[in-house]
Design a protein around this motif. Structure first.
Motif, PDB file in Angstrom:
ATOM      1  N   ARG A  29      74.223 -28.899   7.257  1.00 44.06           N
ATOM      2  CA  ARG A  29      74.806 -28.547   5.959  1.00 44.06           C
ATOM      3  C   ARG A  29      74.342 -27.170   5.500  1.00 44.06           C
ATOM      4  N   ARG A  30      73.047 -26.894   5.616  1.00 49.36           N
ATOM      5  CA  ARG A  30      72.503 -25.615   5.150  1.00 49.36           C
ATOM      6  C   ARG A  30      73.007 -24.442   5.993  1.00 49.36           C
ATOM      7  N   ILE A  31      73.154 -24.655   7.300  1.00 52.50           N
ATOM      8  CA  ILE A  31      73.653 -23.583   8.158  1.00 52.50           C
ATOM      9  C   ILE A  31      75.113 -23.292   7.851  1.00 52.50           C
ATOM     10  N   ILE A  32      75.903 -24.333   7.582  1.00 51.48           N
ATOM     11  CA  ILE A  32      77.303 -24.130   7.202  1.00 51.48           C
ATOM     12  C   ILE A  32      77.396 -23.252   5.957  1.00 51.48           C
ATOM     13  N   LEU A  33      76.515 -23.490   5.003  1.00 50.26           N
ATOM     14  CA  LEU A  33      76.541 -22.736   3.748  1.00 50.26           C
ATOM     15  C   LEU A  33      76.031 -21.310   3.897  1.00 50.26           C
ATOM     16  N   THR A  34      75.058 -21.103   4.763  1.00 53.44           N
ATOM     17  CA  THR A  34      74.328 -19.829   4.728  1.00 53.44           C
ATOM     18  C   THR A  34      74.403 -18.978   5.985  1.00 53.44           C
ATOM     19  N   GLU A  35      74.868 -19.509   7.120  1.00 52.61           N
ATOM     20  CA  GLU A  35      74.746 -18.734   8.349  1.00 52.61           C
ATOM     21  C   GLU A  35      76.002 -18.691   9.211  1.00 52.61           C
ATOM     22  N   VAL A  36      77.131 -19.107   8.665  1.00 54.38           N
ATOM     23  CA  VAL A  36      78.404 -18.959   9.379  1.00 54.38           C
ATOM     24  C   VAL A  36      79.098 -17.716   8.827  1.00 54.38           C
ATOM     25  N   PRO A  37      79.301 -16.673   9.637  1.00 51.14           N
ATOM     26  CA  PRO A  37      79.826 -15.397   9.120  1.00 51.14           C
ATOM     27  C   PRO A  37      81.325 -15.434   8.833  1.00 51.14           C
ATOM     28  N   VAL A  38      81.702 -14.814   7.728  1.00 51.34           N
ATOM     29  CA  VAL A  38      83.117 -14.616   7.384  1.00 51.34           C
ATOM     30  C   VAL A  38      83.264 -13.230   6.747  1.00 51.34           C
ATOM     31  N   PHE A  39      84.491 -12.784   6.643  1.00 52.66           N
ATOM     32  CA  PHE A  39      84.765 -11.497   6.013  1.00 52.66           C
ATOM     33  C   PHE A  39      84.805 -11.626   4.493  1.00 52.66           C
ATOM     34  N   ALA A  40      84.321 -10.598   3.811  1.00 47.09           N
ATOM     35  CA  ALA A  40      84.461 -10.466   2.361  1.00 47.09           C
ATOM     36  C   ALA A  40      84.377  -8.985   2.021  1.00 47.09           C
ATOM     37  N   ILE A  41      85.056  -8.587   0.970  1.00 49.86           N
ATOM     38  CA  ILE A  41      85.009  -7.187   0.544  1.00 49.86           C
ATOM     39  C   ILE A  41      83.626  -6.875  -0.009  1.00 49.86           C
ATOM     40  N   ASP A  42      82.996  -5.848   0.552  1.00 45.52           N
ATOM     41  CA  ASP A  42      81.616  -5.523   0.203  1.00 45.52           C
ATOM     42  C   ASP A  42      81.493  -4.199  -0.538  1.00 45.52           C
ATOM     43  N   ASP A  43      82.331  -3.224  -0.195  1.00 43.51           N
ATOM     44  CA  ASP A  43      82.325  -1.918  -0.863  1.00 43.51           C
ATOM     45  C   ASP A  43      83.735  -1.610  -1.370  1.00 43.51           C
ATOM     46  N   VAL A  44      83.799  -1.094  -2.586  1.00 41.30           N
ATOM     47  CA  VAL A  44      85.093  -0.771  -3.193  1.00 41.30           C
ATOM     48  C   VAL A  44      85.047   0.649  -3.746  1.00 41.30           C
ATOM     49  N   ILE A  45      86.040   1.439  -3.371  1.00 38.96           N
ATOM     50  CA  ILE A  45      86.202   2.777  -3.939  1.00 38.96           C
ATOM     51  C   ILE A  45      87.416   2.743  -4.864  1.00 38.96           C
ATOM     52  N   ILE A  46      87.163   2.937  -6.152  1.00 40.11           N
ATOM     53  CA  ILE A  46      88.256   2.968  -7.128  1.00 40.11           C
ATOM     54  C   ILE A  46      88.787   4.398  -7.198  1.00 40.11           C
TER      55      ILE A  46
END
Length: 283
Positions: A29-46
């Protein structure tokens, strides 16, 4: 260890995990929450923002939009940077752009307006509202999505929920039970019923182990227990990865951690023996 799947679709997965202890179940359960990588927007230039919302709010909303993830093409830096001399060789980033303008009437900017340089990394849902533009307002954004893991930020969690519970065990003493129906009325999940002059136990997967049936029985004829080595798992993916892929990756992470732990133990034991031999030779 045994795994039996009882529910699976595009976003949801339910399975029964048997012949393991609670420590193993919680590790998954903890690995599913914390260590499975996925994409997310991390830097935004307005580049341009004349909407009513501040740049920071728009960037925050963009970061929480789930993105489809391709783990065959991209590598998570947290897993590979120690193996490579040059961290720039890790392919973990995708650029998304957004350009929207309201002319003579208000326009809602949705997640579907984001354009990705890679068709395999796009918003899971195209109807997530980002901001509403009034006439003559404009939004131009350049966003950088990267692979990450949930232990760094919740935006990289691949699931919206993941939980487990013990497999219930309901024991009915047929010699005592007089079919009064009190337990049937008390059960909040309606898994008990009386048919053909017998107390019938329905779908145990729906039992919450609340013991309402046990507490309502005046003659102590029903008892609720659980199996210490069986667990009911249920998880809901954000859509970034298929639910079965999430569990498979989590299991592989646990295997790799176990192997590394055993290697460190063996290395420590080897060093201990070398020190003892060295001490013996000096004596």
């Amino acid at each position: 260890m045994d795994v039996r799947i009882f529910k699976i679709d595009k976003l949801n997965l339910g399975f029964i995990l048997s012949d393991v202890d609670v420590a193993f179940a919680n590790a998954i359960r903890r690995i599913i929450l914390t260590e499975v990588p996925v994409f997310a927007i991390d830097d935004v230039i307005i580049v341009e923002n004349t909407s009513i919302l501040f740049d920071e709010i728009i960037a925050h909303r963009l970061s929480l939009i789930p993105l489809t993830t391709n783990l065959e093409t991209y590598q998570c830096p947290e897993y590979y940077k120690e193996e490579l001399d040059d961290e720039s060789k890790i392919r973990c980033q995708v650029v998304l752009t957004l350009e929207k303008e309201a002319n003579d009437k208000p326009v809602v900017v949705y997640s579907g307006d984001l354009e990705s340089e890679d068709p395999s990394v796009v918003p899971v849902y195209d109807n997530i509202p980002i901001v509403k533009l009034a006439p003559d307002q404009r939004l131009v954004v350049e966003a950088y999505a990267r692979l990450g893991i949930g232990k760094l930020h919740a935006k990289w969690q691949p699931v919206s929920s993941v939980a487990y519970k013990y497999m219930p065990k309901i024991i009915v003493d047929t010699n005592k039970c007089d079919l009064c129906g009190d337990c049937v009325a008390a059960c909040p999940r309606n898994i008990l019923s009386i048919k053909n002059e017998a107390l019938i136990i329905g779908d145990l997967l729906r039992c919450t182990l609340c013991k309402a049936c046990e507490e309502s029985c005046p003659i102590d004829a029903i008892h609720v227990e659980w199996f210490n080595n069986q667990f009911i798992f249920q998880l809901e993916s954000t859509g970034a990865l298929p639910p079965e892929k999430i569990v498979d990756f989590a299991a592989q992470v646990l295997i790799d951690k176990s192997k590394k732990f055993l290697e460190l133990l063996e290395l420590k034991e080897t060093k201990k023996k070398e020190k003892e031999e060295e001490k013996f030779s000096l004596d």
